[in-house]
Write an enzyme that holds these catalytic residues in place. Sequence first.
Site, PDB file in Angstrom:
ATOM      1  N   ASP A  60     112.486  30.287  71.792  1.00 38.05           N
ATOM      2  CA  ASP A  60     111.802  30.276  73.193  1.00 38.05           C
ATOM      3  C   ASP A  60     112.768  29.386  74.094  1.00 38.05           C
ATOM      4  OD1 ASP A  60     110.362  30.075  75.719  1.00 38.05           O
ATOM      5  OD2 ASP A  60     108.483  30.079  74.550  1.00 38.05           O
ATOM      6  N   HIS A  61     113.518  29.687  74.878  1.00 38.83           N
ATOM      7  CA  HIS A  61     114.522  28.601  75.618  1.00 38.83           C
ATOM      8  C   HIS A  61     113.561  27.310  76.356  1.00 38.83           C
ATOM      9  CE1 HIS A  61     117.912  26.958  76.816  1.00 38.83           C
ATOM     10  NE2 HIS A  61     118.806  28.030  76.709  1.00 38.83           N
ATOM     11  N   ARG A  62     112.350  27.927  76.610  1.00 38.35           N
ATOM     12  CA  ARG A  62     111.590  26.835  77.331  1.00 38.35           C
ATOM     13  C   ARG A  62     111.504  25.505  76.403  1.00 38.35           C
ATOM     14  NH1 ARG A  62     106.467  30.125  78.796  1.00 38.35           N
ATOM     15  NH2 ARG A  62     106.718  30.594  76.718  1.00 38.35           N
TER      16      ARG A  62
END
Lengths: 439, 375, 326
Positions: A411-413
Site C-alpha cells: 500500500d503506497h500510502r
Amino acid sequence: MAEIFVMPQASPTMEVGTILAWRKAEGDALAPQDVIAEVETDKAAMEIEVFDDGVLLKILVSEGDEVPAGAPIAIIGTSADEDISALIAQAASASAAPAAAPAAEAPAPEATPAPAAPKAPKATGKVGLTAPAWNGAPVHEAIMEMPEFVYEAPEAEVADLPRSVRAAPAARRAARELGVDLTAVSGTGPRGRVLREDVEKAHATPAAPAVPAGPADEVVRNSQMRKTIARRLKAVWLDAPVFYLTARFNCDNMVAFRSQLKAAGVKVSYNDLVVKACAKALRDVPAVNASWAEDAITRHGSVHIGVAVALPDGLITPVVRNADQKGLATISAETRDLATRARDRKLGPDEYQGSTFTISNLGMMGIEQFTAIINPPEAVILAVGGMQQEPVVVDGQLSVGWRMKVTLTCDHRVVDGALGAEFLQAVRKYIETPALLAA
Amino acid sequence: MTAPPPSHTPPPLPAESGLPPVDAEMLLGMYREMLRIRRLEELAAKAYTQRKILGFCHLYIGQESVAVGVAAAGQDNDYWIAAYREHGHAMAKGISARAVMAEMYGKETGSSKGLGGSMHLFDRDSRFLGGHGIVGGHAPLANGVGWAIRARGEDAVCVCYFGDGAANQGAFFEALCLAQLYKLPVVFICENNFYAMGTALHRQSAITDMSRRAAGVGMAHESFEGFNVETVRERVGRAAAYARSGQGPVLLEVVTYRYRGHSMSDPAKYRPSGELGHVKESDPLKITRKRLVDDFGITDDQFAEIKAEVEAECQDAAKFAEESPVANPENLYAYTYAPQTTSMGVGDDAPVHKFEQKGEIAVPGFEHPAAQVGG
Amino acid sequence: MAKLQIREALRRAMVEEMRRDDRIFLMGEEVAHYKGAYKVSQGMLEEFGPSRVVDTPISEAGFAGLGIGAAVVGMRPIIEFMTWNFSLVAFDQVINSAAKFYQMSGGQFSVPVVFRGPNGAAENLAAQHSTSVDSLFAHFPGLKVVTYADAHDAYGLLKAALRDDNPVCFLESELTYGVKGEVPDEEFIIPLGKANVRRTGSDVTLVTWGKQVLNCMPVVDELVKKGIDVEFIDLRSLRPLDHKTLFTSVAKTGRCVVVQEGHLFAGVGAEIAARIQEACFDHLEAPVLRVTNRDVPQPYATNLEKLVMPSPDRIMAAIDRVLGRA
C-alpha cells in the site's frame, strides 16, 4: 364438624395480615357475618367475618402476629366439646409449611370427587402460535384464531437480503424465489426502490434468445464468508494505491536446513520457515508492520502473522500471534492446528482477526508467482509462489538450484518502493541463511 | 293563543291487589325463600373471601323481602329485569341456587355458562332478563319488554328493579317518560336503600322520595317500606294489577336496607354508627318469623327444619359450583353472534310470522292540540 | 326492473318485511306523522298503524333501549336514529346492551334489532351533525355494521339486516336518499359480509363504502382513461369485513388505497390497512394509503368542509403515490 379457619386474602396484592384484635373469644358462639377479628393488610384495616353458625373453639395466632394469607388462624366447630386435637396438629404443620391454597376444608373421611378436568384442547394444527396456559389448563387452540381473520404464520426463512437495499416486499419475495441478487438490480421505484417488475426484468435478461436451452444454471447463495470477502477486498481494492515487488529467493540453504531439522526430529514446512523469516524481517523493518489512517500510520508493536488457508467455499487467515517470539516447532504446530480448525470452522474471533501481516502461499498448487490483495487494514501482503529446481548460473557455470518467487503487494500510502524492497531484502536474508532464524 | 293540552293525570292504583289472603303455607314459603336467598348470599360472601368468586359481588342481604314479595305478587309469565345486585331476584324468579352459584364461580354449569358472572345472571325459562351492570342502563329495556307484551296481547307485566342511585340516571328518566307515554305494562321498582355506593340519598338528590320521579311524567307512583314481605306482596300486587290491565306503568319506591357494603370491596364505613343496628330491628326474616310464630303457631322445630333444608340446599349449591368444570374455552367465540336461524328465503320461501292475538299500544294520537281547545 | 330513489328502495324493504312479520315495528323521531325526517317511511303509518310505525320523543337512549328490550323477548324492531350523530346519546344502550346481551346471557337471548339512519356528513351541518360513526360501532364484537352505495344495495342489504338475528347498525346517507337506481321487481336479498367488486382490474385496488362509492366513481373513470386498470371494491359490510375479497384483490394488484369518511385516526381504513399488510405483506408494492376526513371536527364554511372531506384530487394523489409516480 370442626374446620380450620384461615386468613382470607382480601385483595390480590395481599400477602400477609397482622392480627390487630380478636373480637371473639374461645368458646363464643358465632353467627353468619359475625366479625371475629380485625386484621391489618397492605391496603387497610379490615374486619374478618365468618359466614356460618358455629363456636370459636381455638384461636391459633395472637394479636400482633403476622400471618400469611391462607394460613390457619382459628378452629371453628359446631359444639364446644369437640375433639380438635387432630386439627390443631394439622394447623401447626400447615403453618410450618408455607401456606398454600386459602380454602379451609377439614379432611373429610369420604373423598370428595375431584373437579372435572377442563376439556383437552383439540389439535387443529391451523395456526403457528403457541396457546398459553390459563389457570393450569391449556387454552383451546381454536380460540387463537380470530373467526374473521386467520393470522398467517410468518415464513420460516429469514429474508437474508441486505437491508440497505430499498425494495418493496413483493420485490423481495420475487428476488428470493427467482434467485436474483437484489443488490444487482436497479430500482425504478420512488427513491430507487426495487419493484417486482425490476426483479423480473433482471431475471429475464441477458440471455441470448436464440441459444437453445442448456443445462440449468446453478444459483449458489452467497454465504456470510463470501459476502465478507467480497466486501473487505473490494473496499481495499478501491481504496489502497498498490504496487508490486517481486523477488526470487535462493532456497538451497532452506532445503538443506529443513532436511537437517527433519533428521533431528523437527518437522517443519517450507511455509513455516517463510513465516518465521517474515516475522524476523518485520522486526528488522518495522515500518512495514503498519496500518494506514487518515492522519497517522500505526506501527504495530506486535508481530501477528496471518496465514491464508483455503476453505471449500472461500478462505480465512488464522493468525499466529507474536510469531517473532515463537520457535519454528511452535509455529509449525500452531499453524497446522489453526488450519485444521479453520477447515472445521472452529476458530475463535481472536484466532482469525488481528494479524499485522499476511502470507498467502499458492506454491503447492503449481503457481509460480502471483499478486495477492492486501488483507485490510494491513500495509502489505506476501504472495509466495512454488519452489522448484531451476537452471541457475553460479560463478559463470550452469547449475541446478532451488528457487522461489515471492511478490510483495504494498500500500503506497504506508510503504514506498525502497521500503518494500528493504523488507524483501530482510526476508531474503533469513530465507537464504536459515541459520539466522534461530538467532 | 292556544293553550297546551292538559297534562296526563294517571288513574289511581286499585285499593286492593286482588291476591288471595296470605295463609301459613304461603307465608312459610316466603320465609323459606328469603332465608334461602340470605344463606346463599352469605355463602357467596364466604366464597368471595376465599377468592372463588372474583371481580364484583353485590349482596342482597337485608333486602330479601322485596324480591320475594314481588314474586308472590306476580305471575310466572311476568318478565323481570334487574341491575347487578340481582342474585336474590334471580333465585326468587326461579334460577336454581346451583346455577347462580356456579355462574358466580365462573363455571360452565352457571346460568350463563360462566360468561356473565355475578352481575349477569339470566334465565330464559323463568323469564329473568338479567343482570345488568350499567346503573340505570337497563331501564329502557323494560319498556321494550312491555311493548312486546302489549303487541302480542299477552297478560303479563315487566318488573324492572333498580336502586336509588339509578333514579338519577338519564336513561332512567327517558324510560319513565316513554313507559307512561305509551302506557306500557311495566312496574318500576326502586329499591331505595339510601345509598348509591357510598353516597347517601340526600347527597344525590334534592328529592329523597324516588317515587316522585314519576310525577314528572304523569305516572302512577307510591312509596312504602319494604321490610315486611306481606306489605310488599300486597302493594306490588296492586301495582301489577294496574299495569296488567293496561292503565299504565307504575313507579314504586320500596324503602329497604342493605346490611353490607355496596359490594364485597366496600366496608361501608360511610354509614353513621348505630344505623345498621337500628335497621336490623326490622330485619325481614325477623318480622316474618314473629308473624309466623304469633299468628300461625309455627314452632321452633319447624323453623329448625326449614333452616336445615335451606342450609343443605345452599351448601349443595356451593359444592356443585366448586366441583363444576371451569367455563369452556370452546365457548369463547360461540356467543358473540347468535346463529342465523331466520330464513333468508324470498318469495314463497320467505318466512311469515303472524301473531295469534294482537294488541294495540296506546301511542298518543295525532289530532292537533289546537283542535281540542275551543276557538 | 324499476328506477327507485334510495329512500323508496329502503321503504320497500321495510314494508315487504313488515307485511309478512308482525314482530317488526318501526320506531323513531318523526317516522310516523311527519312521514320520516327524510321521507323514508312515507306512507307506512297509513298501512301499518300507530302501533307499528311509532313516533317517539327525543329520547334516543329511551327508545333504543326499548327496541333492544323488545328484541330480546322476540320482537324484531327497527329503531331509526334521525341521524347517527344522535346515536351517541344511546351509545350505552347499543354497546352495553345490544352488542353484549347474547354473550352475557350465555346465548339465551339474542337481539334481532336493526338500528338505521343517515350517517356521516351532509353539507354545512357543522361539527355535531356530521359525525361518521362507522368505526365506533364496528369496533364492538356482537354488532354488525352495514352500508350501501345505491338503491339496489340499499334494498337488498336492508332486507338482509331485517332478517339477521343479530343487532345490525345500518348506515344510510342523507345526501343520497334521492339518488335513483335500478332495483329488480323480484324480491332479493344481498347477504351481509360480502363486498362488491364493482370493477375488476390489476393495477391498483381502490376500496370504499357508503356514499364515498359514488364520489369515487368519477375517479375510477378518470383512472381508466389514463390507462390505469383499477380494481374498485365497494365493501358494503364493515363488520363482518369481507377480507377474502380484499386480500385476493391486493394479492393481485399489490397496491391499495382506502377511501373513507370518518377521521383518519382509528378509522375503519386503519383496520383494513392493518389486515392487508398482515396478510398480503409479500405482495405489496407500496404501503396501503388511506384518504379520509381530516382529523378536525367538521367545520361549517363550505370551502373548509370541502378541504376536510375526501375529494377526487386527494384520491388521485393517493393512487399516484401507490403507483410510484409521486
